[in-house]
Design a protein around this motif. Structure first.
Motif, PDB file in Angstrom:
ATOM      1  N   PRO A  72       0.791  -1.227   0.000  1.00 49.12           N
ATOM      2  CA  PRO A  72       0.000   0.000   0.000  1.00 49.12           C
ATOM      3  C   PRO A  72       0.827   1.283   0.000  1.00 49.12           C
ATOM      4  N   ALA A  73       1.904   1.335   0.767  1.00 51.06           N
ATOM      5  CA  ALA A  73       2.696   2.572   0.827  1.00 51.06           C
ATOM      6  C   ALA A  73       3.260   2.937  -0.540  1.00 51.06           C
ATOM      7  N   LEU A 231     -11.506  -1.392   3.905  1.00 53.91           N
ATOM      8  CA  LEU A 231     -12.192  -0.112   4.057  1.00 53.91           C
ATOM      9  C   LEU A 231     -11.227   0.989   4.493  1.00 53.91           C
ATOM     10  N   ALA A 232     -10.280   0.637   5.345  1.00 54.86           N
ATOM     11  CA  ALA A 232      -9.271   1.624   5.745  1.00 54.86           C
ATOM     12  C   ALA A 232      -8.422   2.030   4.546  1.00 54.86           C
ATOM     13  N   TYR A 233      -8.088   1.067   3.699  1.00 57.01           N
ATOM     14  CA  TYR A 233      -7.302   1.366   2.488  1.00 57.01           C
ATOM     15  C   TYR A 233      -8.082   2.301   1.565  1.00 57.01           C
ATOM     16  N   ALA A 234      -9.394   2.082   1.477  1.00 50.21           N
ATOM     17  CA  ALA A 234     -10.230   2.959   0.651  1.00 50.21           C
ATOM     18  C   ALA A 234     -10.192   4.393   1.157  1.00 50.21           C
ATOM     19  N   ALA A 235     -10.146   4.575   2.465  1.00 54.79           N
ATOM     20  CA  ALA A 235     -10.023   5.923   3.027  1.00 54.79           C
ATOM     21  C   ALA A 235      -8.638   6.497   2.752  1.00 54.79           C
ATOM     22  N   GLN A 236      -7.625   5.669   2.838  1.00 57.42           N
ATOM     23  CA  GLN A 236      -6.251   6.139   2.639  1.00 57.42           C
ATOM     24  C   GLN A 236      -6.003   6.656   1.224  1.00 57.42           C
ATOM     25  N   TYR A 294       2.333   7.329   6.533  1.00 54.25           N
ATOM     26  CA  TYR A 294       3.090   6.227   5.937  1.00 54.25           C
ATOM     27  C   TYR A 294       3.659   5.274   6.989  1.00 54.25           C
ATOM     28  N   GLU A 295       4.012   5.794   8.134  1.00 53.13           N
ATOM     29  CA  GLU A 295       4.506   4.921   9.204  1.00 53.13           C
ATOM     30  C   GLU A 295       3.437   3.914   9.614  1.00 53.13           C
TER      31      GLU A 295
END
Length: 390
Positions: A72-73, A231-236, A294-295
């Motif tokens: 993801p990062a 869902l958290a990735y979608a927000a990110q 990012y951390e």
């Protein structure tokens, strides 16, 4: 059938120098065409194809089916870089992450889908969720859905259906072909105009059950990216566009402040105390939010790679970092606007792009202030108060 009509002939360049060059080329074309995209009100298909060649739309295709899923990062950094040029195009490109949702499709459906190609552009209008008629083999749906960002360049569209007790309140996504919908061009907005987030309409459309899945549901395949919280990735991926907007705005302020003189004949604007202090404070706040963002991403990703349990607290910190990034990027854009002075009020001013687009992500339901309240509640053992959160 849906898959018979999906054309996935555009593919990414090979990994390495060729793909890096394709990404650099896409960035250069964006610098030249971003104003055109804003006038059009959407990012056209031929530019989406450049992003496909750069690998953006295979970034979440499962390795099981020949994909090259990115940590993801790494993906978020690419979206951030696109957004420093044009945040609205960054928003559209961010849905290269959306295939993480597809992991909740039946395994056989994914197998057939990715056999067609692994560079797949998905766009969805999820809300309002519609009560579809359950029939043998699937659903019949009629309705109108809002905010279908990127629908003009999508290979497949998604529409939101109401779930039941079996979905634990989560919506059901139904996959449909773009030819089966009417796109209502009602995206008359100041910010994020190039996303083309128009409404989509279907009438009495039959959707086979095999092309439906619970949004954020349990994956039918097991890989690090399917273990990472969807869902958290979608927000990110939405929040990071604001980090890009903030970076683009502050870079402009720094470049302009170093050499311009006031129209009144006074000292160079950039050599005034308020300008220097304002830039330094904004840089510190934006960079701090970015580092935390990012951390946290890398910490949770490592758990996904190691297949160690990802806790509710881990997901909460992802949500906090995402909302904080959206708000910090927004503040950086506003700080740049304040420092730029009167000239920034003109529609033609370069900061208007970052101002108009950079204010939008924090308005999104996934990134509003109440997500911080819900996060704090969960950290203390209370109910979140938001369905399906975190």
């Amino acid at each position: 059938m849906l898959l018979d009509r999906v054309d996935l002939t555009i593919t990414a360049e090979p990994p390495g120098a060729s793909r890096d060059a394709a990404f650099d080329h896409a960035l250069e074309v964006l610098r030249q065409r971003r104003d055109e995209f804003r006038e059009l009100g959407y990012v056209p298909k031929e530019y989406i194809n450049l992003l496909k060649k750069a690998g953006i739309y295979r970034a979440s295709t499962p390795a099981t089916f020949g994909g090259e899923p990115q940590p993801p990062a790494e993906f978020l950094e690419q979206i951030e870089e696109i957004s420093t040029i044009d945040p609205a195009t960054g928003w559209v490109a961010s849905f290269g992450s959306a295939l993480t949702y597809f992991s909740a499709l039946p395994y056989s459906t994914q197998e057939k889908l990715y056999k067609k190609g692994i560079d797949l552009t998905f766009a969805g209008g999820m809300f309002p969720m519609v009560e579809a008629e359950k029939v043998e083999g699937g659903y019949i749906a009629s309705g109108q859905w809002m905010f279908a960002s990127g629908c003009a360049g999508a290979d497949i569209l998604g529409i939101g259906l109401k779930g039941g007790p079996e979905t634990e309140g989560k919506p059901v996504t139904a996959l449909v072909h773009p030819d089966d919908v009417e796109i209502v061009e009602n995206w008359d907005v100041a910010g994020m105009r190039s996303t083309g987030s128009n409404n989509v309409v279907v009438k009495d459309l039959f959707i086979p059950e095999e092309y439906t899945f619970i949004r954020g549901g349990t994956p039918t395949i097991e890989e690090p990216l399917t273990r990472y919280p969807a869902l958290a990735y979608a927000a990110q991926v939405l929040a990071v566009t604001t980090l890009g907007a903030g970076r683009g705005a502050l870079d402009y302020i720094r470049d302009q402040g170093a050499g311009t003189k006031s129209v009144t004949g006074g000292a160079a604007k950039g050599n005034r105390s308020v300008y220097k202090l304002g830039l330094a404070h904004a840089e510190a706040e934006l960079r701090s939010a970015r580092s935390y963002f990012y951390e946290t991403t890398r910490d949770v990703w490592q758990k996904a790679v190691d297949d160690t349990p990802i806790t509710t607290e881990d997901i909460v910190y992802l949500r906090i970092a995402a909302t904080h990034a959206a708000q910090a990027g927004r503040k950086a854009v506003l700080a740049a606007f304040d420092l730029a002075g009167t000239g920034a009020i003109y529609n033609s001013h370069p900061l208007q792009r970052f101002l108009q687009d950079g204010l939008v992500p924090a308005q999104h339901a996934m990134l509003q202030e109440n997500t911080l309240e819900a996060s704090g509640a969960l950290l203390m053992g209370f109910e979140a108060g938001i369905p399906s959160f975190p």
